[in-house]
Design a protein around this motif. Structure first.
Motif, PDB file in Angstrom:
ATOM      1  N   THR A  68       0.963 -91.075 -96.973  1.00 19.14           N
ATOM      2  CA  THR A  68       1.394 -91.330 -95.950  1.00 19.14           C
ATOM      3  C   THR A  68       1.720 -90.378 -94.878  1.00 19.14           C
ATOM      4  O   THR A  68       2.230 -89.229 -95.160  1.00 19.14           O
ATOM      5  CB  THR A  68       2.918 -92.100 -95.787  1.00 19.14           C
ATOM      6  OG1 THR A  68       2.639 -93.352 -96.904  1.00 19.14           O
ATOM      7  CG2 THR A  68       3.227 -92.946 -94.512  1.00 19.14           C
ATOM      8  N   ALA A  69       1.183 -90.364 -93.660  1.00 21.69           N
ATOM      9  CA  ALA A  69       1.301 -89.304 -92.615  1.00 21.69           C
ATOM     10  C   ALA A  69       1.648 -90.071 -91.407  1.00 21.69           C
ATOM     11  O   ALA A  69       1.488 -91.309 -91.191  1.00 21.69           O
ATOM     12  CB  ALA A  69      -0.124 -88.777 -92.508  1.00 21.69           C
ATOM     13  N   ALA A  70       2.018 -89.038 -90.430  1.00 20.56           N
ATOM     14  CA  ALA A  70       2.553 -89.659 -89.166  1.00 20.56           C
ATOM     15  C   ALA A  70       1.349 -89.823 -88.270  1.00 20.56           C
ATOM     16  O   ALA A  70       0.422 -89.191 -88.177  1.00 20.56           O
ATOM     17  CB  ALA A  70       3.422 -88.570 -88.483  1.00 20.56           C
ATOM     18  N   GLU A  71       1.287 -91.168 -87.501  1.00 14.84           N
ATOM     19  CA  GLU A  71       0.135 -91.499 -86.698  1.00 14.84           C
ATOM     20  C   GLU A  71       0.107 -90.545 -85.716  1.00 14.84           C
ATOM     21  O   GLU A  71      -0.990 -90.367 -85.308  1.00 14.84           O
ATOM     22  CB  GLU A  71       0.442 -93.080 -86.357  1.00 14.84           C
ATOM     23  CG  GLU A  71       1.766 -93.201 -85.332  1.00 14.84           C
ATOM     24  CD  GLU A  71       2.006 -94.853 -85.280  1.00 14.84           C
ATOM     25  OE1 GLU A  71       2.691 -95.143 -84.271  1.00 14.84           O
ATOM     26  OE2 GLU A  71       1.439 -95.634 -86.218  1.00 14.84           O
ATOM     27  N   GLU A  72       0.937 -89.919 -85.224  1.00 17.43           N
ATOM     28  CA  GLU A  72       0.941 -88.823 -84.035  1.00 17.43           C
ATOM     29  C   GLU A  72      -0.129 -87.599 -84.497  1.00 17.43           C
ATOM     30  O   GLU A  72      -0.640 -87.380 -83.429  1.00 17.43           O
ATOM     31  CB  GLU A  72       2.255 -88.392 -83.635  1.00 17.43           C
ATOM     32  CG  GLU A  72       3.209 -89.237 -83.105  1.00 17.43           C
ATOM     33  CD  GLU A  72       3.928 -90.181 -84.014  1.00 17.43           C
ATOM     34  OE1 GLU A  72       4.920 -90.921 -83.773  1.00 17.43           O
ATOM     35  OE2 GLU A  72       3.514 -90.040 -85.124  1.00 17.43           O
ATOM     36  N   ARG A  74      -2.991 -88.027 -85.587  1.00 19.36           N
ATOM     37  CA  ARG A  74      -4.385 -88.100 -84.966  1.00 19.36           C
ATOM     38  C   ARG A  74      -4.598 -87.496 -83.726  1.00 19.36           C
ATOM     39  O   ARG A  74      -5.718 -87.330 -83.369  1.00 19.36           O
ATOM     40  CB  ARG A  74      -4.554 -89.784 -84.841  1.00 19.36           C
ATOM     41  CG  ARG A  74      -4.530 -90.372 -86.233  1.00 19.36           C
ATOM     42  CD  ARG A  74      -4.766 -91.894 -86.220  1.00 19.36           C
ATOM     43  NE  ARG A  74      -4.749 -92.542 -87.476  1.00 19.36           N
ATOM     44  CZ  ARG A  74      -4.580 -94.077 -87.551  1.00 19.36           C
ATOM     45  NH1 ARG A  74      -4.451 -94.651 -86.454  1.00 19.36           N
ATOM     46  NH2 ARG A  74      -4.446 -94.506 -88.842  1.00 19.36           N
ATOM     47  N   THR A  81      -5.750 -83.959 -89.106  1.00 20.10           N
ATOM     48  CA  THR A  81      -6.263 -85.345 -89.343  1.00 20.10           C
ATOM     49  C   THR A  81      -7.509 -85.092 -90.322  1.00 20.10           C
ATOM     50  O   THR A  81      -7.879 -86.162 -91.299  1.00 20.10           O
ATOM     51  CB  THR A  81      -6.459 -86.059 -88.082  1.00 20.10           C
ATOM     52  OG1 THR A  81      -5.338 -85.841 -87.282  1.00 20.10           O
ATOM     53  CG2 THR A  81      -7.003 -87.495 -88.366  1.00 20.10           C
ATOM     54  N   GLU A  85      -7.856 -86.796 -94.026  1.00 17.51           N
ATOM     55  CA  GLU A  85      -8.630 -88.115 -94.146  1.00 17.51           C
ATOM     56  C   GLU A  85      -9.571 -87.740 -95.192  1.00 17.51           C
ATOM     57  O   GLU A  85     -10.327 -88.511 -95.923  1.00 17.51           O
ATOM     58  CB  GLU A  85      -9.478 -88.632 -92.991  1.00 17.51           C
ATOM     59  CG  GLU A  85      -8.025 -89.384 -92.124  1.00 17.51           C
ATOM     60  CD  GLU A  85      -8.580 -89.850 -90.685  1.00 17.51           C
ATOM     61  OE1 GLU A  85      -9.819 -89.659 -90.407  1.00 17.51           O
ATOM     62  OE2 GLU A  85      -7.683 -90.554 -90.119  1.00 17.51           O
ATOM     63  N   TYR A  93      -0.841 -94.576 -92.325  1.00 11.69           N
ATOM     64  CA  TYR A  93      -0.248 -94.089 -91.170  1.00 11.69           C
ATOM     65  C   TYR A  93       0.884 -94.787 -90.799  1.00 11.69           C
ATOM     66  O   TYR A  93       1.223 -95.875 -90.752  1.00 11.69           O
ATOM     67  CB  TYR A  93      -0.929 -93.867 -89.955  1.00 11.69           C
ATOM     68  CG  TYR A  93      -2.115 -92.817 -89.999  1.00 11.69           C
ATOM     69  CD1 TYR A  93      -1.910 -91.519 -89.852  1.00 11.69           C
ATOM     70  CD2 TYR A  93      -3.604 -93.297 -90.293  1.00 11.69           C
ATOM     71  CE1 TYR A  93      -2.863 -90.618 -89.942  1.00 11.69           C
ATOM     72  CE2 TYR A  93      -4.366 -92.332 -90.853  1.00 11.69           C
ATOM     73  CZ  TYR A  93      -4.427 -90.848 -90.446  1.00 11.69           C
ATOM     74  OH  TYR A  93      -5.380 -90.121 -90.589  1.00 11.69           O
ATOM     75  N   HIS A  96       6.036 -91.064 -86.645  1.00 17.45           N
ATOM     76  CA  HIS A  96       6.683 -89.984 -87.295  1.00 17.45           C
ATOM     77  C   HIS A  96       8.203 -90.148 -87.538  1.00 17.45           C
ATOM     78  O   HIS A  96       8.694 -89.552 -88.486  1.00 17.45           O
ATOM     79  CB  HIS A  96       6.496 -88.636 -86.304  1.00 17.45           C
ATOM     80  CG  HIS A  96       7.035 -87.369 -86.514  1.00 17.45           C
ATOM     81  ND1 HIS A  96       6.550 -86.828 -87.791  1.00 17.45           N
ATOM     82  CD2 HIS A  96       7.979 -86.601 -85.982  1.00 17.45           C
ATOM     83  CE1 HIS A  96       7.206 -85.490 -88.094  1.00 17.45           C
ATOM     84  NE2 HIS A  96       8.191 -85.391 -86.897  1.00 17.45           N
ATOM     85  N   TYR A 118       2.727 -81.789 -86.738  1.00 17.82           N
ATOM     86  CA  TYR A 118       2.447 -83.110 -87.453  1.00 17.82           C
ATOM     87  C   TYR A 118       1.540 -82.871 -88.737  1.00 17.82           C
ATOM     88  O   TYR A 118       1.004 -83.764 -89.232  1.00 17.82           O
ATOM     89  CB  TYR A 118       1.843 -84.353 -86.556  1.00 17.82           C
ATOM     90  CG  TYR A 118       2.763 -84.787 -85.443  1.00 17.82           C
ATOM     91  CD1 TYR A 118       3.936 -85.356 -85.832  1.00 17.82           C
ATOM     92  CD2 TYR A 118       2.393 -84.385 -84.188  1.00 17.82           C
ATOM     93  CE1 TYR A 118       4.804 -85.724 -84.683  1.00 17.82           C
ATOM     94  CE2 TYR A 118       3.034 -84.825 -83.103  1.00 17.82           C
ATOM     95  CZ  TYR A 118       4.198 -85.452 -83.308  1.00 17.82           C
ATOM     96  OH  TYR A 118       4.895 -85.508 -82.190  1.00 17.82           O
ATOM     97  N   VAL A 121       2.720 -84.534 -94.914  1.00 24.59           N
ATOM     98  CA  VAL A 121       1.999 -85.890 -95.658  1.00 24.59           C
ATOM     99  C   VAL A 121       2.845 -86.136 -96.767  1.00 24.59           C
ATOM    100  O   VAL A 121       3.484 -85.249 -97.457  1.00 24.59           O
ATOM    101  CB  VAL A 121       0.716 -85.533 -96.304  1.00 24.59           C
ATOM    102  CG1 VAL A 121       0.403 -84.549 -97.058  1.00 24.59           C
ATOM    103  CG2 VAL A 121       0.037 -87.011 -96.691  1.00 24.59           C
TER     104      VAL A 121
END
Length: 129
Positions: A68-72, A74, A81, A85, A93, A96, A118, A121
């Motif tokens: 899991t990572a922070a969507e920010e 991206r 990112t 990936e 995602y 944060h 960011y 992970v």
């Protein structure tokens, strides 16, 4: 003495104690570290060691069943990112703030010297069989 793999005795020992379902947060130098989880702080200078170096070293030694990572990441850090990936095809995602909440349940936190935003992970350990 080990001749290969992760040589840092604190990190190597912490990895040996992990089991199925345990969380490992790999984080940049700016991620807030919650009280509770074991921390191995590898940060030496800004950018050293990098998030990529540490992540690749950990992935060479761990079975990972989820991440899991922070969507920010991206929008704020396209390089991180792309790295995440490419290494973790089933990456999920979350915001944060949620990732920071989840990090308190990690068994281990590995802090890098990464100085880009960011670059964090949360890995979930799997089993090799």
């Amino acid at each position: 003495m080990k001749k290969a793999g992760i040589l840092n005795r604190h990190l190597s020992g912490a990895l040996a104690g992990l089991g199925h379902g345990h969380g490992v947060l790999v984080c940049d130098a700016g991620m807030p570290i919650p009280d509770g989880p074991r921390v191995v702080d590898l940060a030496f200078r800004a950018g050293v060691p990098s998030f990529a170096e540490v992540l690749d070293g950990l992935l060479a030694e761990l079975v990972v069943e989820g991440a899991t990572a922070a969507e920010e990441v991206r929008t704020a850090n396209p390089a991180a990112t792309a790295l995440l990936e490419s290494r973790l095809p089933d990456l999920a995602y979350v915001p944060h703030e949620r990732l920071k909440d989840l990090s308190s349940g990690a068994r281990l936190i590995v802090r890098t010297g990464e100085a880009r935003p960011y670059a964090n992970v949360l890995l979930r350990c799997g089993v090799f069989f």
